[in-house]
Design a protein around this motif. Structure first.
Motif, PDB file in Angstrom:
ATOM      1  N   LEU A  52       0.821  -1.204   0.000  1.00  0.00           N
ATOM      2  CA  LEU A  52       0.000   0.000   0.000  1.00  0.00           C
ATOM      3  C   LEU A  52       0.860   1.261   0.000  1.00  0.00           C
ATOM      4  O   LEU A  52       0.500   2.274  -0.612  1.00  0.00           O
ATOM      5  N   SER A  56       0.542   3.999  -2.941  1.00  0.00           N
ATOM      6  CA  SER A  56       0.251   5.382  -2.556  1.00  0.00           C
ATOM      7  C   SER A  56       1.222   6.362  -3.196  1.00  0.00           C
ATOM      8  O   SER A  56       0.846   7.501  -3.522  1.00  0.00           O
ATOM      9  N   MET A 378      -7.868   0.463   0.018  1.00  0.00           N
ATOM     10  CA  MET A 378      -7.479   1.644  -0.747  1.00  0.00           C
ATOM     11  C   MET A 378      -8.614   1.999  -1.701  1.00  0.00           C
ATOM     12  O   MET A 378      -9.192   1.117  -2.346  1.00  0.00           O
ATOM     13  N   ARG A 383      -5.284   5.301   0.993  1.00  0.00           N
ATOM     14  CA  ARG A 383      -5.607   4.331   2.032  1.00  0.00           C
ATOM     15  C   ARG A 383      -6.952   4.684   2.666  1.00  0.00           C
ATOM     16  O   ARG A 383      -7.259   5.861   2.875  1.00  0.00           O
TER      17      ARG A 383
END
Length: 446
Positions: A52, A56, A378, A383
């Motif tokens: 993640l 991101s 997500m 997130r």
């Protein structure tokens, strides 16, 4: 090295083609393990948090385009459509620490097709390696039967970052410490370590080495006792510990030989010296098989230090994992290649008591008495909640492990639970297969 360019070349060529063909409808890819490695009764989902973080921050910059162009030996202008591409899709995933089985999605990505394609390699790299190592470490926890475990894997890891991951994953499944100073600081794991044989060898005698070490480190110390003769080393350590009035929290470490027999003799010698509080730490090529054998034979070992075989998941160092397209532009798709058939559609895993799982479609309602494993983590590239903690992941692992059938927990010849497939997913798979086969036949006749 940019994380964006840490990818397979064909991800770049496909993504570029999709952009030029204006194929940017939403695509869903499912990441799953086809079959568990031999000797595994379960896997521990791991690697989601760094995945993640990667998604991101994913953005194709100018320098990335330059590297792509150099790799393809093409003018930079040809790769210009990739510039500025970032990830703004959705991710549903199994949280770290949950136990998973063959065929169950660890993660599903839904994003415009070029984005979802370009992140494939890095996601597979993160989740496959970390799930493999976490699963190996978890089996050590099972084998240790409540005794503490410490990570000693850094020096034999497949690179410094792999060593960092191994320390984190050990803590995720319940290890109590690591020898890796950087990992201890980064992840809040207690640092643990003793001394090397070379330290002993630089002094005129073993006793002088022990006393010098204790002068520098007056708190609880652990003496490495097998540099020359283990029984004599234990006797020397006992004498120094008594002279210096050290006991509680201190230990002796056995690093070679018949660890079970040596531990029994060491325990007897320490007890006879009135040092019942001094622990025995065992290391030296241990993994779950060695730990299990020592525990079963009743070796009086208080702490196990595991390194090489665990940090590299030596007996099962890779997972037969895949990242497959299951839906594009709202239409379920599947692969029909021999031995590599994939099921179509976005999926969910419904977990019942004793980890009886059903793999179904994402829009199915959870059957009574079950919970859905995949959560939305997500949305639109962001997130949906703060980063998970090791404490929370460990709690999930411990809860699932408590539910795992005994035959799947076995160190030797475990029996792996086999998830069922829902009626709706079975029906969809049959329909999509028939549609593809009919289209193929029509193409042959044309």
């Amino acid at each position: 090295m940019s994380q964006v360019t840490a990818t397979d070349l064909y991800e770049v060529t496909m993504a570029l083609s999709y952009l030029r063909e204006d194929m940017q409808a939403p695509a869903t890819f499912s990441l799953f393990v086809r079959d568990l490695p031999p000797g595994r009764g379960f896997l521990v989902a791991a690697g989601l948090e760094p995945a993640l973080d990667y998604l991101s921050g994913f953005r194709v910059g100018r320098s990335d385009v330059q590297e792509f162009a150099e790799a393809l030996r093409r003018p930079v202008e040809d790769l210009e459509p990739l510039h500025g591409l970032s990830f703004d899709g959705h991710v549903r995933a199994v949280p770290e620490g949950r136990l998973v089985f063959a065929g169950e999605p660890l993660l599903e990505v839904t994003a415009p097709l070029p984005q979802a394609q370009l992140v494939e390699t890095y996601l597979l790299c993160l989740l496959c390696h970390q799930t493999a190592v976490a699963s190996k470490a978890a089996r050590c926890v099972v084998a240790a039967a409540g005794r503490p475990l410490v990570d000693f894997s850094l020096r034999r890891a497949h690179g410094p970052e792999a060593g960092m991951q191994a320390a984190r994953l050990g803590a995720l499944v319940g290890f109590t410490g690591t020898s890796n100073v950087a990992a201890a600081n980064r992840y809040g794991i207690p640092a643990a370590g003793t001394m090397a044989h070379s330290y002993i060898e630089t002094f005129a005698s073993e006793e002088e080495a022990f006393r010098a070490f204790a002068r520098t480190h007056p708190g609880p110390v652990t003496f490495l006792v097998d540099t020359f003769d283990t029984d004599r080393g234990v006797a020397t350590a006992a004498r120094v510990l008594k002279d210096l009035r050290l006991g509680s929290g201190c230990g002796v470490r056995l690093d070679s030989g018949d660890l079970g027999a040596l531990a029994r003799r060491a325990r007897a010698a320490l007890d006879a010296a009135g040092l019942r509080d001094v622990r025995i730490i065992a290391s030296g090529g241990l993994d779950e098989y060695g730990v299990d054998r020592l525990v079963r034979e009743g070796a009086p070992i208080d702490v196990f230090a595991v390194g090489t075989k665990v940090g590299t998941a030596a007996d099962a160092p890779y997972l037969d994992a895949a990242y497959k397209l299951v839906e594009y532009d709202g239409h379920p798709v599947m692969k029909l290649s021999s031995a590599k058939v994939t099921a179509p559609g976005q999926k969910q895993v419904f977990r019942g008591p004793c980890l009886r799982d059903v793999i179904g479609l994402a829009d199915e309602e959870s059957p009574a008495g079950t919970e859905a494993l995949l959560r939305t983590v997500m949305r639109d590239g962001l997130r949906t909640e703060p980063p998970g903690t090791l404490t929370a992941a460990r709690a999930r692992f411990e809860a699932d492990l408590a539910e795992l059938p005994n035959e799947a927990r076995r160190i030797d010849r475990p029996v792996t639970p086999e998830p069922m497939v829902s009626t709706r997913l079975t029906t969809l798979t049959t329909a999509v297969r028939q549609r593809i086969e009919a289209r193929t036949r029509a193409g042959r006749l044309a």
